[in-house]
Every structure is written in structure tokens, then in C-alpha cells.
Write a protein that holds these residues in place. Structure first.
Motif, PDB file in Angstrom:
ATOM      1  N   UNK A 176       0.826  -1.204   0.000  1.00 11.46           N
ATOM      2  CA  UNK A 176       0.000   0.000   0.000  1.00 11.46           C
ATOM      3  C   UNK A 176       0.862   1.258   0.000  1.00 11.46           C
ATOM      4  N   UNK A 177       1.906   1.234   0.797  1.00  9.76           N
ATOM      5  CA  UNK A 177       2.784   2.410   0.864  1.00  9.76           C
ATOM      6  C   UNK A 177       3.480   2.650  -0.462  1.00  9.76           C
ATOM      7  N   UNK A 178       3.842   1.574  -1.108  1.00 11.50           N
ATOM      8  CA  UNK A 178       4.509   1.714  -2.407  1.00 11.50           C
ATOM      9  C   UNK A 178       3.583   2.425  -3.393  1.00 11.50           C
ATOM     10  N   UNK A 179       2.315   2.041  -3.368  1.00 10.12           N
ATOM     11  CA  UNK A 179       1.354   2.690  -4.260  1.00 10.12           C
ATOM     12  C   UNK A 179       1.224   4.172  -3.909  1.00 10.12           C
ATOM     13  N   UNK A 180       1.136   4.455  -2.625  1.00 11.67           N
ATOM     14  CA  UNK A 180       1.036   5.858  -2.201  1.00 11.67           C
ATOM     15  C   UNK A 180       2.211   6.671  -2.712  1.00 11.67           C
ATOM     16  N   UNK A 181       3.374   6.123  -2.527  1.00 11.78           N
ATOM     17  CA  UNK A 181       4.586   6.797  -2.983  1.00 11.78           C
ATOM     18  C   UNK A 181       4.507   7.089  -4.474  1.00 11.78           C
ATOM     19  N   UNK A 182       4.078   6.102  -5.210  1.00  5.37           N
ATOM     20  CA  UNK A 182       3.989   6.226  -6.661  1.00  5.37           C
ATOM     21  C   UNK A 182       2.989   7.310  -7.043  1.00  5.37           C
ATOM     22  N   UNK A 183       1.843   7.268  -6.413  1.00  5.74           N
ATOM     23  CA  UNK A 183       0.803   8.238  -6.727  1.00  5.74           C
ATOM     24  C   UNK A 183       1.266   9.656  -6.380  1.00  5.74           C
ATOM     25  N   UNK A 184       1.981   9.792  -5.286  1.00 11.32           N
ATOM     26  CA  UNK A 184       2.541  11.098  -4.950  1.00 11.32           C
ATOM     27  C   UNK A 184       3.481  11.584  -6.033  1.00 11.32           C
ATOM     28  N   UNK A 185       4.211  10.653  -6.590  1.00 12.36           N
ATOM     29  CA  UNK A 185       5.145  10.983  -7.663  1.00 12.36           C
ATOM     30  C   UNK A 185       4.427  11.655  -8.826  1.00 12.36           C
ATOM     31  N   UNK A 186       3.233  11.178  -9.129  1.00  9.97           N
ATOM     32  CA  UNK A 186       2.477  11.750 -10.234  1.00  9.97           C
ATOM     33  C   UNK A 186       2.185  13.212  -9.942  1.00  9.97           C
ATOM     34  N   UNK A 187       2.030  13.507  -8.657  1.00 16.14           N
ATOM     35  CA  UNK A 187       1.758  14.876  -8.269  1.00 16.14           C
ATOM     36  C   UNK A 187       3.041  15.668  -8.032  1.00 16.14           C
ATOM     37  N   UNK A 188       4.166  15.084  -8.397  1.00 18.33           N
ATOM     38  CA  UNK A 188       5.462  15.749  -8.292  1.00 18.33           C
ATOM     39  C   UNK A 188       5.869  16.070  -6.864  1.00 18.33           C
TER      40      UNK A 188
END
Lengths: 354, 354
Positions: B289-301
Motif C-alpha cells: 500500500x505504501x509503495x502505491x502511495x509513494x507512486x501516486x505522490x510521484x504523479x503529483x510531483x
DNA sequence: GTGAAAGCGCTAACAT
DNA sequence: ATGTTAGCGCTTTCAC
């Protein structure tokens, strides 16, 4: 933006069509140009854009697979098989875990339907109607489920159950528990069907459940079965069977001297984890691969051979402890009187003794 | 072809942009038209075409996750976490199983890179260079691996190993085996690091491997460890530990009275399967779950907080058998003389006794 | 054997 | 608040 086909075209001094052909139909190009284009493409780090390609071709190069619970080793093995075969056929695979929840399953199926060439639904908990609605016009292959007109890979649970019951009978058991799996599970119905067909004269079966097919349910069910003085426990799957064994060990009940336990699905690992577990093994990985084959055939409009049945095999390892073989005397005389407790059926529905 | 946006537009007597807006930015439309459009769309069974959409937006709504072996329960739990969180964030997930093979891993990463917004690489066996090359400009989150500048979720294996060694020391063990995992595994290096740091005066460690981190390797390694007269075995993961236990049982070695076994990763199930197994548990699902969060944050720069460390926890269940607690006397005096066999290190590299 | 041109279904300025 | 228009990157007739 990534490297586009235009950039390659410009750099190689050809038209975009030529670049496109270099990838999709190389035989139309002169060896010379093809070579050159490919080189330039590589140098520029070009790779075709899937979205654009599928927009025009209508094909995505993806397939989807949805399972009720990835954590269940049966599905894990299955998905692994799917992924491997798909990779071999150059497809990418979308994964969905429905958490045993038809609602989520429908969501996932819908989301996938738009971006795959086909979907594999494993042990779907949807009703037939929901199923048809959710996938729409998408190609589908069902696993562990039968719906008329839909290609499927199924396991011979009925035969598996017969092996299990024969085995228990041979060990002398006359009072058998069956722990039901999920309510909407087709394969649970099949197991029950096999059960009813295999019960013999002098044998009584008591059913429990339905249960969420996990370890904890087995722990819980073990006590129920013990309370009914049953000596054999057939569980919907290995996870539950493992739970049963755990509880039996905790209660100092000797396996298989006092109670025998049979599980389904085979983890391929389960009976290694716990050698006291006798299990009806099934080739999940193969099922996954066959499902992919079926799906890929569908793309080629091959409609023959739409359902495949995979065999099952009882695996008896024997415990590390005191297992010494047959301990009990097979009862061939009168059935037991009805027992208080959940659903029960004895040999009454399986005809007279042979 | 499926229902297109044009068909809806025509039928609702609006322009295609209006239909598009009804889905992507409803607030720009008058409630009336929005309502009407949505109704028509539903009636016609319209659903947006992902390929077309991502062609123009540049975003796909997909993420990818690649693991070395889905069959390994650690990765299963991880992938399940990823899928669940992704679904919550309305992403679909591509799954790849690299079969512990860097070549396949690269293939999969490449195939995905083109059709996802980001990729999660779990326990990647690629070199840093391969890794960078394969993903290109795609967003990446690493799990169980550190590469400078790349966001990551890591587990505290060093701390976990300390707990394990402390535990074994407390039980009086002075001769410990460590069974190495895969050759290119970052987390195996971490475990070894933890091992070296935790070895204490009077304790000797013998290493075996590298092994393919599966049940069978544990079976094989158990014999090796026994031959070296080691009394404690720490395995790279639970699967191997289970194999060790199986072999010990087969050889009638009492656990933990004669030999103690510790595994890593925790299956969450492993210690249920076999209560003799002591394990360093780790929250795989949370990691996913944390990995996904990290990734999604990446999309938001959002570039802050690029690496998260998850704790580990030793879980001792005690066998169902004769476990009675500490049996041995802790040696605090002299280290053992070197033993014939694989790599060995004693307290010599961990400083003087405290 | 290769190029020119017309979209695939959708979104995003830019009008109005 | 809605319509018009111009592509996104690619494949595929249809010419030559």
C-alpha cells in the motif's frame, strides 16, 4: 514525450509508414531500409506507443485475470501460470483481487474490459447475469465455473471428492465432516455433489458452513466437528484444513490416529508444510496456462474445444508421527442414527449398498 | 466497435466535448445537460476508451508491479496490498512475475513502461544500471532495494536480524547457521549486515548458500547445517525455514530442544502452518500500500519523503510439542574454534565483548 | 518498396 | 455553458 515514430522517420529519412512497417510487417520492406530503420529506432530508443496502436488496431495486447483472493495459494499458483503463459504469448496481464466480494469483482471486470483483449475470471462469485453484464462484449474464459456458451477450464472436483471419501472409508471412517467454502462458490457445489455421490452405506456426513475459506475458519470448524464426534474432516480447501490440523494439535487430538483430515486445492506446498494433511491436488499452474491458451484461441475465432477439464489427485503423505496405516474397521452394516448438528446426509441418497 | 462518444453526442444532441466533459469535468456543465448526457450514455452502454484517452492525456490510469516469484507468500501479500490500494485510487495494475530472472524482469519492465504511469519493482534482481535503462523515464518505486534518487519502501532487516540473533542467544545457542538467499538480493545483503552486527562474543556463524529461496533449498540446507553441528538455523526466508523444519522432523531432530529455526518475511501464515517456526514478520500488505502511495505522490510531483522504512517483528509461537523455554546455558566465554565448512565468521568482526 | 493521407476515440485549448 | 477545432501516435488503405 517519449521518442515518437516521426522522430525515427525523420532521422532515417523515410516516411512514418515505413517505420511502422519495419515493426509490424517487416516482410514488406527491402532488407536495406528495414535494417536502417531498425537501427535508427534502436539508437533513438524508440518503442511503439501501445495506446496509439490499439486505438487503430482495436487490439491491446493485454489480458486480465481476476481472482477472489490472491493470498489463497490456489489462486497464487493459478495467476502465476496465467502470467507465465501470457508473457510467452507476448501479452501483458492485468491483475484483480476481488476480496471474495462480487461488487469489487464487477468493478474490476468493468475497469479491465475496456483495455484488454480478454479476461479470465477465476472462481467468479458473480451470478451469471452479473457476469455477462460486466464483461459486455469482451472475450471471457471462466475457471472453476460453468456458464453455458462460455469457454471454461474446470477441475474434476467430483472425482477428487470420490478419491477423498474412498480414502477415508478405507481408513475406517464412518462419520465425516464436510466444511463448506464460500456461499456462491461453484466449486463448493461440485465438491458437495461429489460428496453425495460418494457417501456409502454405513457412512454419515455432517456439513458445516459456509465459511470464508481461510485458516481461521478451519480452526473454528475443528471444534464443531469434534463436538459432533466426527472422525474425519474434509475441508473445502487446504487453508481451512491447515486450520483444522492446527486446532487438533492444540487440543492434543492425534492425526490421523484419532481424526483424519483432507483438504482441497493443493497448495503444492500445503502437504509439505504439514505432512499430516492429505490433500486433493490440482494443477493450478496448468489451469492458468490453459486458460490463457483458450483465451488466445478465442482471438483467432477458434470456437471448438471450449471447455477443458483437469484431473485431480489425492495425495497422502502420512504424518511424521505415528501413522501406521489402516487403524479402523470399515463399517459395512447399519448407518448411524441421525446426529444433532448442521445439515446431515447419510447413505440414504446414494442408493442401496452394492 | 463499442459505443463511441460521438454516438452519445448525437443521441443527446450535444457536441462530443460536452459528453467528454460530462465525464471528466462535470462541474463545467449545467446540471440539466450533464444529467441528460449521463443518462443517454448509460442507456447506450457507453464507456470511455482508455487508449484514446491516454493518447491525448498522456496518463494511463495503470500502474505495474513486478515481483521475483508470486508463489512466495511474501510477494503474494505484497501484491495483494498493491492491488487493493491501487483499486482504491482507481488504478488498474499490471502484474509481472520475473521468476527470479533479471532477463525476464527487464522484459516485463520494458513491456509495462509504455502503458503505465509508474512501476513498482519489488526485490529487483536487476543491477542499478539495468534498472535505470529498463524503466527509462517511467516513474519507479523500489521495494526492498535502495538506489540513490529512487523512492523506495524498505524493511528493517538489520533490526529484524538483531531480534533473531538476540533470541537465539537467549536460548543459549552458540553455533548458528545462516542460509543465504538469492545472489543478487539486496535484502539478503541486509540480513547479512544485521547478522555481522549482532553476532556476539562466544558465538560462531556459518553461512551456506546462496540458495533459491524455496522450500527445497531448506531441506537441503538442513543437512548441511546438521553436519556442521550447528544448533540454530536462520534462514533467508520462511519458505526455506519450513523446508529446514520438515527435514529436521524427518531426521527426528527435536525443535527447538535440539535445534532452533528462524525464518524471515513472514507469510503471516508460515508460523500457523508450523508453530515450531520462529519468524521475523514484516507487514507485506502495508508495504504494498505504501509503495502505491509513494507512486501516486510521484504523479503529483511531490518529491519529499522518498523512502519509507517499515519495522520488523520477531514472532515466537512455540511448538505444539515439548517446548519448555530456555534449555541451554548461554556461553559468554571463549569463541569456538573455526569449523570446517562454508564461510564462517565469529565475533571477531563485532568488537570486544561488552 | 515506399509515401501521402485519412482517421482510430478522445481531450483541451480556443472560441462564442 | 457549450460548440469548434486541432491533434495525441500510430496503422492502413490507396496511390505511385
Amino acid at each position: 514525450m517519449a521518442v515518437t515514430i516521426r522522430a525515427v522517420a525523420r532521422s532515417a529519412e523515410v516516411s512514418t509508414s515505413t517505420v511502422s512497417r519495419a515493426f509490424t510487417s517487416p516482410e514488406l520492406l527491402s532488407p536495406a531500409t528495414r535494417q536502417r530503420v531498425l537501427e535508427v529506432a534502436k539508437r533513438l530508443g524508440y518503442a511503439p506507443n501501445h495506446a496509439a496502436r490499439s486505438l487503430v488496431t482495436g487490439r491491446t495486447g493485454n489480458i486480465g485475470v481476476i481472482v477472489p483472493d490472491l493470498t489463497n495459494p490456489f489462486f497464487t499458483g493459478f495467476v502465476k501460470g496465467v502470467q507465465a503463459q501470457a508473457h510467452k504469448a507476448e501479452f501483458s496481464v492485468f491483475l484483480g483481487d476481488s476480496e471474495e466480494n462480487p461488487r469489487v469483482e464487477i468493478d474490476l471486470a468493468r475497469a479491465m474490459a475496456r483495455q484488454v483483449d480478454g479476461v479470465i475470471l477465476c472462481s467468479s462469485r458473480m451470478t451469471s447475469a452479473e457476469l455477462k453484464e460486466a464483461v459486455g462484449k469482451t472475450n471471457v474464459v471462466l475457471v472453476n465455473r460453468r456458464v453455458s456458451g462460455v469457454p471454461a477450464v474446470v477441475m474434476d472436483w467430483v472425482g477428487g471428492m470420490r478419491q477423498a471419501i474412498d480414502h477415508l472409508a478405507a481408513l475406517g471412517h464412518r462419520r465425516v465432516a464436510y466444511l463448506n467454502g464460500p456461499r456462491n462458490s461453484w466449486s463448493n457445489q461440485e465438491r458437495r455433489r461429489g460428496l453425495r455421490r460418494s457417501v456409502r452405506y454405513g457412512m454419515a456426513v455432517v456439513e458445516f458452513g459456509p465459511f470464508v475459506p481461510q485458516f481461521e475458519a478451519g480452526v473454528q470448524a475443528a471444534d464443531l466437528a469434534l463436538a459432533e464426534r466426527l472422525t474425519a474432516i474434509a475441508a473445502y480447501n487446504d487453508l481451512m484444513a491447515l486450520g483444522v490440523l492446527s486446532r487438533l494439535a492444540h487440543r492434543r487430538v492425534a492425526v490421523p490416529d484419532e481424526v483424519s483430515v483432507v483438504g482441497f486445492d493443493d497448495i503444492a506446498m500445503a502437504s509439505m508444510y504439514n505432512p499430516s494433511l492429505t490433500t486433493v491436488a490440482v494443477p493450478q499452474g496448468q489451469a492458468g496456462r490453459e486458460a490463457v491458451d483458450l483465451l488466445v484461441n478465442l482471438f483467432g475465432d477458434q470456437t471448438e474445444d471450449v471447455t477443458r477439464e483437469l484431473g485431480t489427485q489425492l495425495i497422502v503423505r502420512g504424518s511424521t508421527g505415528t501413522l501406521t496405516g489402516q487403524r479402523r474397521h470399515i463399517a459395512t452394516t447399519t448407518p448411524d442414527p441421525p446426529t444433532a448438528g448442521p445439515t446431515q446426509h447419510s447413505d440414504s441418497d446414494s442408493g442401496p449398498p452394492g
